[in-house]
Design a protein around this motif. Structure first.
Motif, mmCIF file in Angstrom:
data_model
loop_
_atom_site.group_PDB
_atom_site.id
_atom_site.type_symbol
_atom_site.label_atom_id
_atom_site.label_comp_id
_atom_site.label_asym_id
_atom_site.label_seq_id
_atom_site.Cartn_x
_atom_site.Cartn_y
_atom_site.Cartn_z
ATOM 1 N N PRO A 154 0.827 -1.203 0.000
ATOM 2 C CA PRO A 154 0.000 0.000 0.000
ATOM 3 C C PRO A 154 0.868 1.261 0.000
ATOM 4 O O PRO A 154 1.983 1.249 0.519
ATOM 5 N N THR A 155 0.357 2.338 -0.559
ATOM 6 C CA THR A 155 1.072 3.610 -0.459
ATOM 7 C C THR A 155 1.064 4.111 0.985
ATOM 8 O O THR A 155 1.980 4.797 1.415
ATOM 9 N N ASP A 156 0.026 3.713 1.728
ATOM 10 C CA ASP A 156 -0.057 4.001 3.160
ATOM 11 C C ASP A 156 -0.336 2.684 3.887
ATOM 12 O O ASP A 156 -1.459 2.187 3.861
ATOM 13 N N PRO A 207 -7.291 -1.385 3.303
ATOM 14 C CA PRO A 207 -7.210 -1.736 1.876
ATOM 15 C C PRO A 207 -8.467 -1.376 1.090
ATOM 16 O O PRO A 207 -8.400 -1.136 -0.126
ATOM 17 N N ALA A 208 -9.609 -1.320 1.757
ATOM 18 C CA ALA A 208 -10.873 -1.021 1.070
ATOM 19 C C ALA A 208 -10.875 0.340 0.402
ATOM 20 O O ALA A 208 -11.694 0.598 -0.491
ATOM 21 N N THR A 209 -9.952 1.223 0.795
ATOM 22 C CA THR A 209 -9.880 2.533 0.147
ATOM 23 C C THR A 209 -9.493 2.416 -1.321
ATOM 24 O O THR A 209 -9.664 3.363 -2.085
ATOM 25 N N MET A 210 -8.988 1.236 -1.730
ATOM 26 C CA MET A 210 -8.575 1.028 -3.117
ATOM 27 C C MET A 210 -9.719 0.534 -4.005
ATOM 28 O O MET A 210 -9.522 0.328 -5.208
ATOM 29 N N ARG A 211 -10.894 0.342 -3.454
ATOM 30 C CA ARG A 211 -11.998 -0.232 -4.234
ATOM 31 C C ARG A 211 -12.320 0.555 -5.513
ATOM 32 O O ARG A 211 -12.533 -0.055 -6.569
ATOM 33 N N PRO A 212 -12.394 1.870 -5.488
ATOM 34 C CA PRO A 212 -12.720 2.582 -6.730
ATOM 35 C C PRO A 212 -11.710 2.334 -7.853
ATOM 36 O O PRO A 212 -12.083 2.080 -9.005
ATOM 37 N N GLN A 213 -10.419 2.390 -7.520
ATOM 38 C CA GLN A 213 -9.390 2.136 -8.530
ATOM 39 C C GLN A 213 -9.429 0.686 -9.011
ATOM 40 O O GLN A 213 -9.273 0.416 -10.205
ATOM 41 N N PHE A 214 -9.656 -0.235 -8.076
ATOM 42 C CA PHE A 214 -9.694 -1.653 -8.449
ATOM 43 C C PHE A 214 -10.917 -1.979 -9.309
ATOM 44 O O PHE A 214 -10.853 -2.872 -10.158
ATOM 45 N N LEU A 215 -11.992 -1.270 -9.102
ATOM 46 C CA LEU A 215 -13.165 -1.489 -9.942
ATOM 47 C C LEU A 215 -12.856 -1.135 -11.386
ATOM 48 O O LEU A 215 -13.185 -1.886 -12.312
ATOM 49 N N LEU A 216 -12.181 -0.002 -11.590
ATOM 50 C CA LEU A 216 -11.781 0.391 -12.940
ATOM 51 C C LEU A 216 -10.782 -0.606 -13.516
ATOM 52 O O LEU A 216 -10.887 -1.011 -14.684
ATOM 53 N N LEU A 223 -4.025 -6.124 -0.536
ATOM 54 C CA LEU A 223 -4.587 -5.474 -1.718
ATOM 55 C C LEU A 223 -4.877 -6.504 -2.804
ATOM 56 O O LEU A 223 -5.922 -6.439 -3.471
ATOM 57 N N ALA A 224 -3.969 -7.458 -2.976
ATOM 58 C CA ALA A 224 -4.192 -8.499 -3.986
ATOM 59 C C ALA A 224 -5.406 -9.342 -3.640
ATOM 60 O O ALA A 224 -6.183 -9.723 -4.526
ATOM 61 N N ALA A 225 -5.585 -9.631 -2.343
ATOM 62 C CA ALA A 225 -6.756 -10.404 -1.919
ATOM 63 C C ALA A 225 -8.042 -9.640 -2.190
ATOM 64 O O ALA A 225 -9.045 -10.218 -2.637
#
Length: 290
Positions: free
Chosen positions: A140-142, A147-156, A186-188
């Motif tokens: 993670p960058t932080d 990890p759920a904060t990455m959901r929008p990017q992962f959706l794209l 994040l991978a999970a």
């Protein structure tokens, strides 16, 4: 049935080589663990070989510098196999394309340094997500952020059909007294969302292939039944050892210290309950490597 042992020396004569995890076993992310270092030094003096097998996304040279910084002496190990080296090799073979979106801290930019041993590596360019052909994640960058904060990017990314190369399958790690998220979390999440994640560290086969090659480079042809894997992660170190059909020593005082009620040694009943819950069957267990 997992056997609780008092020291590494109680069982080490059965093995010609050790595959040893680092974080939680040899150091705590801040400093070396003296008893663990001493145990490995004694083992090497008997002629055994120590391969440090780590899910660090760093290249081997970076891990060597980190070990020196933590105070782990050179005479406690022989060679190192890192998840980062295994993942970098895959990246430069084109596993996630040429244009990649990078997830990680600035200090992990060394992941993109040229890999000299590989013939005809692909050219890698870091680009924004909307231009990417794949994803490279070293963490993670932080590390403290959910990890759920990455959901929008992962959706794209999922909609674009991007593969995620995970350079560190660990979910969490303890840096001293602080627990941090790792790339594996994040991978999970990406996999859970329907994306495809590629793993190269423990418990997956590529890093064990690398560890065996590094061991062979020392001039030792060691059969699997003479290798002992040591680690504190049942989902990484122990699961990987079981998958490779090699014996394992579970360090209960690491990630699972509270679940196993580990003081000097794990509580026998708590350890049994924890391993049953995790469906894990290490050959041996010990509170801390010593």
């Amino acid at each position: 049935m997992t056997r609780i042992v008092a020291t590494l020396a109680d069982i080490s004569a059965q093995y010609d080589a050790l595959f040893v995890d680092l974080w939680g076993c040899v150091h705590d992310g801040v400093k070396a663990l003296p008893d663990a270092v001493a145990a490995l030094q004694v083992y090497r003096k008997t002629g055994g070989k120590v391969v440090l097998v780590t899910n660090s996304p760093r290249p081997r040279a970076g891990v060597i510098k980190q070990l020196a910084h933590f105070g782990v002496p050179d005479d406690a190990w022989d060679t190192i196999a890192t998840s980062g080296d295994s993942a970098r090799s895959a990246m430069y073979r084109g596993a996630v394309g040429n244009k990649v979106w990078f997830i990680g801290e600035d200090r992990d930019q060394k992941f993109f340094e040229p890999l000299g041993l590989l013939e005809n590596p692909v050219s890698i360019e870091q680009v924004p997500l909307d231009q990417a052909e794949g994803i490279v994640c070293t963490g993670p960058t932080d590390p403290m952020a959910d990890p759920a904060t990455m959901r929008p990017q992962f959706l794209l990314a999922k909609q674009k059909g991007l593969k995620l190369l995970c350079a560190n399958p660990d979910i969490v790690v303890d840096r001293g007294e602080v627990r941090e998220w790792c790339a594996g979390a994040l991978a999970a999440l990406y996999t859970e969302m329907g994306g495809e994640s590629l793993y190269f560290g423990k418990p997956h086969p590529p890093i064990y292939d690398l560890a065996r090659r590094r061991l062979a480079a020392l001039g030792r042809d060691v059969p699997d039944d003479r290798i002992l894997a040591i680690g504190d992660g049942v989902l990484t170190d122990i699961k990987g050892a079981l998958g490779e059909d090699i014996d394992s020593l579970f360090i209960s005082g690491g990630l699972a210290a509270s679940e196993t009620k580990t003081g000097f040694q794990p509580d026998k009943d708590a350890l049994s309950h924890y391993l049953e819950k995790e469906k894990s069957t290490p050959t041996y267990a010990i509170g801390f490597l010593r």
